[in-house]
Design a protein around this motif. Structure first.
Motif, PDB file in Angstrom:
ATOM      1  N   GLU A   1      -0.156  -6.385  -5.458  1.00  0.00           N
ATOM      2  CA  GLU A   1       0.258  -5.684  -6.678  1.00  0.00           C
ATOM      3  C   GLU A   1      -0.878  -4.878  -7.308  1.00  0.00           C
ATOM      4  N   ARG A   2      -2.111  -5.109  -6.868  1.00  0.00           N
ATOM      5  CA  ARG A   2      -3.243  -4.338  -7.383  1.00  0.00           C
ATOM      6  C   ARG A   2      -3.412  -3.001  -6.652  1.00  0.00           C
ATOM      7  N   VAL A   3      -2.754  -2.860  -5.518  1.00  0.00           N
ATOM      8  CA  VAL A   3      -2.977  -1.697  -4.655  1.00  0.00           C
ATOM      9  C   VAL A   3      -2.595  -0.361  -5.296  1.00  0.00           C
ATOM     10  N   PRO A   4      -1.471  -0.259  -6.039  1.00  0.00           N
ATOM     11  CA  PRO A   4      -1.166   1.050  -6.640  1.00  0.00           C
ATOM     12  C   PRO A   4      -2.300   1.591  -7.521  1.00  0.00           C
ATOM     13  N   ALA A   5      -2.933   0.717  -8.311  1.00  0.00           N
ATOM     14  CA  ALA A   5      -4.059   1.159  -9.144  1.00  0.00           C
ATOM     15  C   ALA A   5      -5.248   1.542  -8.277  1.00  0.00           C
ATOM     16  N   PHE A   6      -5.504   0.756  -7.227  1.00  0.00           N
ATOM     17  CA  PHE A   6      -6.589   1.086  -6.304  1.00  0.00           C
ATOM     18  C   PHE A   6      -6.352   2.465  -5.682  1.00  0.00           C
ATOM     19  N   THR A   7      -5.107   2.704  -5.264  1.00  0.00           N
ATOM     20  CA  THR A   7      -4.752   3.944  -4.579  1.00  0.00           C
ATOM     21  C   THR A   7      -4.911   5.148  -5.503  1.00  0.00           C
ATOM     22  N   GLU A   8      -4.463   4.993  -6.740  1.00  0.00           N
ATOM     23  CA  GLU A   8      -4.596   6.090  -7.711  1.00  0.00           C
ATOM     24  C   GLU A   8      -6.067   6.393  -7.976  1.00  0.00           C
ATOM     25  N   ASN A   9      -6.873   5.346  -8.166  1.00  0.00           N
ATOM     26  CA  ASN A   9      -8.309   5.543  -8.393  1.00  0.00           C
ATOM     27  C   ASN A   9      -8.955   6.262  -7.211  1.00  0.00           C
ATOM     28  N   HIS A  10      -8.594   5.833  -6.012  1.00  0.00           N
ATOM     29  CA  HIS A  10      -9.169   6.426  -4.806  1.00  0.00           C
ATOM     30  C   HIS A  10      -8.851   7.911  -4.723  1.00  0.00           C
ATOM     31  N   ALA A  11      -7.626   8.268  -5.002  1.00  0.00           N
ATOM     32  CA  ALA A  11      -7.242   9.682  -4.968  1.00  0.00           C
ATOM     33  C   ALA A  11      -8.015  10.484  -6.004  1.00  0.00           C
ATOM     34  N   ARG A  12      -8.163   9.925  -7.211  1.00  0.00           N
ATOM     35  CA  ARG A  12      -8.871  10.624  -8.288  1.00  0.00           C
ATOM     36  C   ARG A  12     -10.369  10.722  -8.001  1.00  0.00           C
TER      37      ARG A  12
ATOM     38  N   TYR B   1      -6.874  -0.844   5.157  1.00  0.00           N
ATOM     39  CA  TYR B   1      -6.463  -2.241   4.986  1.00  0.00           C
ATOM     40  C   TYR B   1      -5.151  -2.492   5.726  1.00  0.00           C
ATOM     41  N   THR B   2      -4.861  -3.767   5.933  1.00  0.00           N
ATOM     42  CA  THR B   2      -3.556  -4.180   6.436  1.00  0.00           C
ATOM     43  C   THR B   2      -2.895  -5.038   5.368  1.00  0.00           C
ATOM     44  N   ALA B   3      -1.570  -4.960   5.292  1.00  0.00           N
ATOM     45  CA  ALA B   3      -0.833  -5.677   4.254  1.00  0.00           C
ATOM     46  C   ALA B   3       0.115  -6.687   4.896  1.00  0.00           C
ATOM     47  N   ALA B   4       0.157  -7.894   4.318  1.00  0.00           N
ATOM     48  CA  ALA B   4       1.079  -8.932   4.791  1.00  0.00           C
ATOM     49  C   ALA B   4       1.131 -10.055   3.773  1.00  0.00           C
ATOM     50  N   TYR B   5       2.318 -10.632   3.593  1.00  0.00           N
ATOM     51  CA  TYR B   5       2.494 -11.814   2.748  1.00  0.00           C
ATOM     52  C   TYR B   5       1.955 -11.628   1.330  1.00  0.00           C
ATOM     53  N   GLY B   6       2.187 -10.445   0.759  1.00  0.00           N
ATOM     54  CA  GLY B   6       1.797 -10.206  -0.619  1.00  0.00           C
ATOM     55  C   GLY B   6       0.312  -9.971  -0.837  1.00  0.00           C
ATOM     56  N   ARG B   7      -0.429  -9.745   0.251  1.00  0.00           N
ATOM     57  CA  ARG B   7      -1.872  -9.509   0.134  1.00  0.00           C
ATOM     58  C   ARG B   7      -2.279  -8.341   1.019  1.00  0.00           C
ATOM     59  N   VAL B   8      -3.435  -7.759   0.702  1.00  0.00           N
ATOM     60  CA  VAL B   8      -4.028  -6.763   1.593  1.00  0.00           C
ATOM     61  C   VAL B   8      -5.389  -7.278   2.046  1.00  0.00           C
ATOM     62  N   VAL B   9      -5.708  -6.989   3.293  1.00  0.00           N
ATOM     63  CA  VAL B   9      -6.984  -7.422   3.871  1.00  0.00           C
ATOM     64  C   VAL B   9      -7.750  -6.165   4.275  1.00  0.00           C
ATOM     65  N   LEU B  10      -8.946  -5.991   3.716  1.00  0.00           N
ATOM     66  CA  LEU B  10      -9.761  -4.821   4.040  1.00  0.00           C
ATOM     67  C   LEU B  10     -10.213  -4.878   5.501  1.00  0.00           C
ATOM     68  N   ASP B  11     -10.324  -3.719   6.084  1.00  0.00           N
ATOM     69  CA  ASP B  11     -10.693  -3.563   7.491  1.00  0.00           C
ATOM     70  C   ASP B  11     -12.016  -4.272   7.804  1.00  0.00           C
ATOM     71  N   LYS B  12     -12.018  -5.074   8.863  1.00  0.00           N
ATOM     72  CA  LYS B  12     -13.230  -5.798   9.251  1.00  0.00           C
ATOM     73  C   LYS B  12     -14.368  -4.856   9.617  1.00  0.00           C
ATOM     74  N   SER B  13     -14.043  -3.655  10.074  1.00  0.00           N
ATOM     75  CA  SER B  13     -15.100  -2.701  10.438  1.00  0.00           C
ATOM     76  C   SER B  13     -15.876  -2.238   9.217  1.00  0.00           C
ATOM     77  N   LEU B  14     -15.303  -2.384   8.016  1.00  0.00           N
ATOM     78  CA  LEU B  14     -16.053  -2.124   6.782  1.00  0.00           C
ATOM     79  C   LEU B  14     -17.045  -3.253   6.532  1.00  0.00           C
ATOM     80  N   ARG B  15     -16.584  -4.477   6.739  1.00  0.00           N
ATOM     81  CA  ARG B  15     -17.405  -5.652   6.414  1.00  0.00           C
ATOM     82  C   ARG B  15     -18.640  -5.767   7.295  1.00  0.00           C
ATOM     83  N   LYS B  16     -18.591  -5.208   8.499  1.00  0.00           N
ATOM     84  CA  LYS B  16     -19.755  -5.366   9.383  1.00  0.00           C
ATOM     85  C   LYS B  16     -20.956  -4.558   8.897  1.00  0.00           C
TER      86      LYS B  16
END
Length: 284
Positions: free
Chosen positions: A162-173, A184-199
């Motif tokens: 549910e936080r993603v719409p605000a994240f998306t708007e901020n990113h565009a702006r 990110y990937t989305a499942a079960y009410g959550r999003v998981v940031l790409d592991k390639s970012l975390r490395k």
């Protein structure tokens, strides 16, 4: 019946004494230093903690903190401020893209320090920005905080959907060049940031109150952290940032923060004043 003013004043004085004793006890027992935090802000957070731990006085809370090893980690959630979102204050990230990134491109490799990273939203925002600008592959981001639980959440990179719409708007702006959903990937009410970012991110415990500089970096981003410090601790933190930054390195602060009254103000130039971006002067 309202409380007598003299009694009110005495109760306030007692609370202040107990608050001072608690932060001193935490420092001596756990080596976390909140003695330089803004007292009014700390008081508000302690009042919330009193309700959470069912304590009538700060002295009772201190007893719990010192004698129940499970209480202090939970207390950290109240003593540290964990409020963030991805691409918060989008104009800050746009200013990074337009003003700082062109200079960062001139370095063969990059190191960036996000101090007070909380649960990781800003770190991932920077990583995505750098990927979009073609710089992530040569970048190492140090993400530090004193709250181990927050660092664990940051490293997981999992956020409520549910936080993603605000994240998306901020990113565009912010001038985002891709769709945020690509990262990110989305499942079960959550999003998981790409592991390639975390490395490209190193998460680590670090206290601006007690620890030292650990690396030379081209950019320090410490936003909405200094507002919770008193003047002396602000100066200490800014001194760490100055020492960590390479010649003509960049410093980003929060929208309500400034170098104006710091003893280090003369060591920086205002780069984008409205977005609190500064550049270390290029002395010998």
């Amino acid at each position: 019946m309202s409380e007598d003013p003299a009694a009110q004043q005495q109760r306030k004085k007692t609370f202040d004494i107990e608050q001072h004793l608690l932060v001193e006890a935490i420092y001596r027992r756990y080596h976390y230093d909140f003695r330089g935090y803004a007292q009014a802000s700390l008081k508000r957070r302690l009042q919330t903690a009193l309700t959470r731990f069912h304590c009538r006085t700060v002295s009772q809370l201190q007893h719990l903190v010192l004698h129940d090893p499970e209480v202090f980690p939970a207390m950290l959630e109240y003593l540290t401020v964990q409020v963030s979102e991805m691409f918060r204050d989008p104009t800050y990230f746009r200013a990074l893209r337009e003003t700082v990134v062109p200079v960062l491109r001139t370095y063969p490799s990059l190191k960036i320090w996000v101090a007070g990273c909380s649960t990781g939203e800003e770190v991932y925002s920077l990583a995505i920005l750098l990927r979009e600008e073609g710089l992530l592959e040569r970048t190492l981001i140090y993400a530090t905080d004193i709250n181990a639980n927050a660092l664990q959440k940051a490293e997981a990179g999992i956020y409520a959907i549910e936080r993603v719409p605000a994240f998306t708007e901020n990113h565009a702006r912010s001038g985002g060049r891709t769709s945020l959903s690509e990262h990110y990937t989305a499942a079960y009410g959550r999003v998981v940031l790409d592991k390639s970012l975390r490395k490209h991110i190193v998460f680590s415990d670090h206290s601006l109150a007690t620890d030292s500089v650990f690396a030379e970096v081209q950019l320090v981003s410490c936003r909405n952290v200094l507002i919770y410090f008193d003047r002396d601790l602000q100066d200490r933190a800014l001194g760490l940032f100055r020492d960590a930054l390479c010649r003509k390195g960049f410093l980003g602060l929060g929208s309500k923060e400034s170098l104006r009254f710091s003893s280090h103000a003369g060591e920086f130039e205002e780069l984008v004043p409205q977005d609190r971006l500064y550049q270390k002067k290029g002395g010998a």
